[in-house]
Design a protein around this motif. Structure first.
Motif, short mmCIF file in Angstrom:
data_model
loop_
_atom_site.label_atom_id
_atom_site.label_comp_id
_atom_site.label_asym_id
_atom_site.label_seq_id
_atom_site.Cartn_x
_atom_site.Cartn_y
_atom_site.Cartn_z
N ALA A 41 -7.01 -1.01 5.90
CA ALA A 41 -6.10 -1.67 4.97
C ALA A 41 -5.17 -0.66 4.30
N LYS A 42 -5.73 0.47 3.90
CA LYS A 42 -4.93 1.50 3.25
C LYS A 42 -3.98 2.18 4.23
N GLU A 43 -4.39 2.30 5.50
CA GLU A 43 -3.56 2.96 6.50
C GLU A 43 -2.43 2.06 7.01
N ASN A 44 -2.71 0.76 7.16
CA ASN A 44 -1.77 -0.13 7.84
C ASN A 44 -1.02 -1.10 6.94
N ASN A 45 -1.47 -1.22 5.67
CA ASN A 45 -0.80 -2.11 4.72
C ASN A 45 -0.50 -3.48 5.34
N ASP A 47 -0.13 -7.64 5.98
CA ASP A 47 0.47 -8.69 5.17
C ASP A 47 -0.60 -9.60 4.56
N LEU A 67 -10.11 -2.65 -2.74
CA LEU A 67 -8.67 -2.79 -2.47
C LEU A 67 -7.91 -3.24 -3.71
N ASN A 70 -6.56 -0.36 -5.75
CA ASN A 70 -5.59 0.54 -5.11
C ASN A 70 -4.20 -0.05 -5.25
N SER A 72 -1.49 0.28 -3.66
CA SER A 72 -0.78 -0.10 -2.44
C SER A 72 -1.38 -1.34 -1.76
N THR A 73 -2.61 -1.72 -2.15
CA THR A 73 -3.26 -2.86 -1.49
C THR A 73 -3.62 -3.99 -2.45
N LYS A 74 -3.44 -3.79 -3.74
CA LYS A 74 -3.92 -4.77 -4.73
C LYS A 74 -3.22 -6.12 -4.64
N ILE A 76 -2.10 -7.56 -1.73
CA ILE A 76 -2.23 -8.17 -0.40
C ILE A 76 -3.06 -9.45 -0.51
#
Length: 349
Positions: A41-45, A47, A67, A70, A72-74, A76
């Motif tokens: 999840a962190k590597e690919n972000n 949808d 997640l 984080n 960058s993922t919060k 999603i």
């Protein structure tokens, strides 16, 4: 092409679900456990994330917690996928910030519909956020529909009803919006000949009483407890204040009410065009789901309520049930009905 991260430890289910999603033009990344899922999840972000709960290394609750902290993922969208059906387990996942919850086994259309609606909602929220001036939230900083339900739990007035008691009656002023905490409620109307038509069934975690958000509007139908029921309610004015200052909750509530309208339309189509046999089978399966029963568990429901939901005469329903019993599809034990062959019953629809 939208990117989906699927976290599921069951190899067969993971591969089959990934294949369904790929055929629907999604890019799919898979993970066999929660720990790997967090890394991907962190590597690919992605949808959107579809995640099982019971997994080795790290369970689904741990994935969501990790997640959500984080940056960058919060944001999603996150859908739980699990065999757990208890309300406490569902609410636990939603309290952590999950957007939806699907129970196994699930239908292909159910999965795709959940994903499409969550992606559409996320896109709409992004557009509104980018084009609008920020609005201050309420003091409680409510952000999601699930947080609104928690607000009902914490601040609403509790009411308890025995089976057969009315929560509200047609013609009464509708000044309260309710959240069902336990039990099942039917909404129904009477025609000029005194025949009852059930318009909707509600179970724990559903909202009830949305006749209108305008003041001094009367209820257009009666709500009655099907079994011992507990609800909590807040005033319309309090709810309007929350919705006025929280766009996210307003959008989620609009989506929920739209889904309810679609379900009612489906029921009307069934009542208008399906055969008595199909209507009866569909209604049995519907009550089995609403009452949260496993296929082989008994459903205790009045024949008149079954007939009212199906939109057929009680006599016709009883004859059809007798036919199902002779075919070995169901067992009838007094007022209780037990589904013996759920797959065969589904084939009737």
């Amino acid at each position: 092409m939208k990117k989906i991260l699927l976290i599921e430890d069951d190899v067969s289910l993971r591969e089959n679900t990934a294949e369904i999603l790929e055929f629907s033009n999604y890019e799919v990344i898979t993970a066999p456990n929660g720990k790997i899922g967090v890394e991907l999840a962190k590597e690919n972000n992605p949808d959107i994330i579809v995640c099982d709960i019971m997994m080795p290394e790290m369970d689904g609750y741990g994935v969501l917690q990790e997640l959500s902290t984080n940056i960058s993922t919060k944001h999603i969208p996150f859908i739980f996928l699990s065999a757990k059906t208890e309300r406490s387990e569902i609410r636990k996942g939603m309290n952590l910030g999950a957007d939806d919850y699907l129970t196994k086994p699930f239908e292909e259309e159910e999965l795709l519909s959940a994903i499409e609606s969550r992606l559409a909602k996320a896109q709409l929220i992004t557009q509104i956020t980018n084009s609008s001036t920020p609005v201050n939230d309420t003091n409680d900083e409510l952000q999601t529909l699930n947080e609104l339900k928690n607000f009902f739990d914490d601040n609403g007035s509790i009411h308890r009803y025995n089976a057969g008691e009315e929560v509200f009656r047609e013609g009464m002023h509708s000044n309260t919006i309710y959240l069902l905490l336990k039990g099942v409620v039917k909404c129904h109307k009477m025609d000029e000949d005194g025949k009852e038509l059930i318009t909707a069934l509600y179970r724990a975690d559903d909202f009830l009483g949305f006749t209108s958000l305008m003041d001094n509007i009367v209820h257009q139908e009666t709500a009655t407890a099907v079994e011992n029921t507990e609800v909590t309610g807040i005033s319309k004015s309090e709810l309007k204040s929350i919705l006025k200052n929280n766009r996210n909750i307003s959008l989620e509530l609009m989506e929920l009410l739209t889904t309810n309208i679609s379900n009612i339309k489906d029921q009307l189509l069934q009542m208008a065009y399906s055969s008595v046999r199909k209507k009866t089978a569909q209604t049995l399966l519907q009550f089995c789901e609403i009452l949260n029963k496993k296929p082989d568990e008994a459903i205790r429901i009045s024949r008149s309520d079954l007939a009212s939901v199906a939109g057929i005469a009680t006599e016709s329903l009883i004859r059809t049930l007798s036919g199902f019993k002779k075919e070995g599809l169901i067992a009838i034990e007094g007022r209780n009905i037990r589904i013996l062959k759920i797959n065969d019953l589904q084939q009737v629809i």
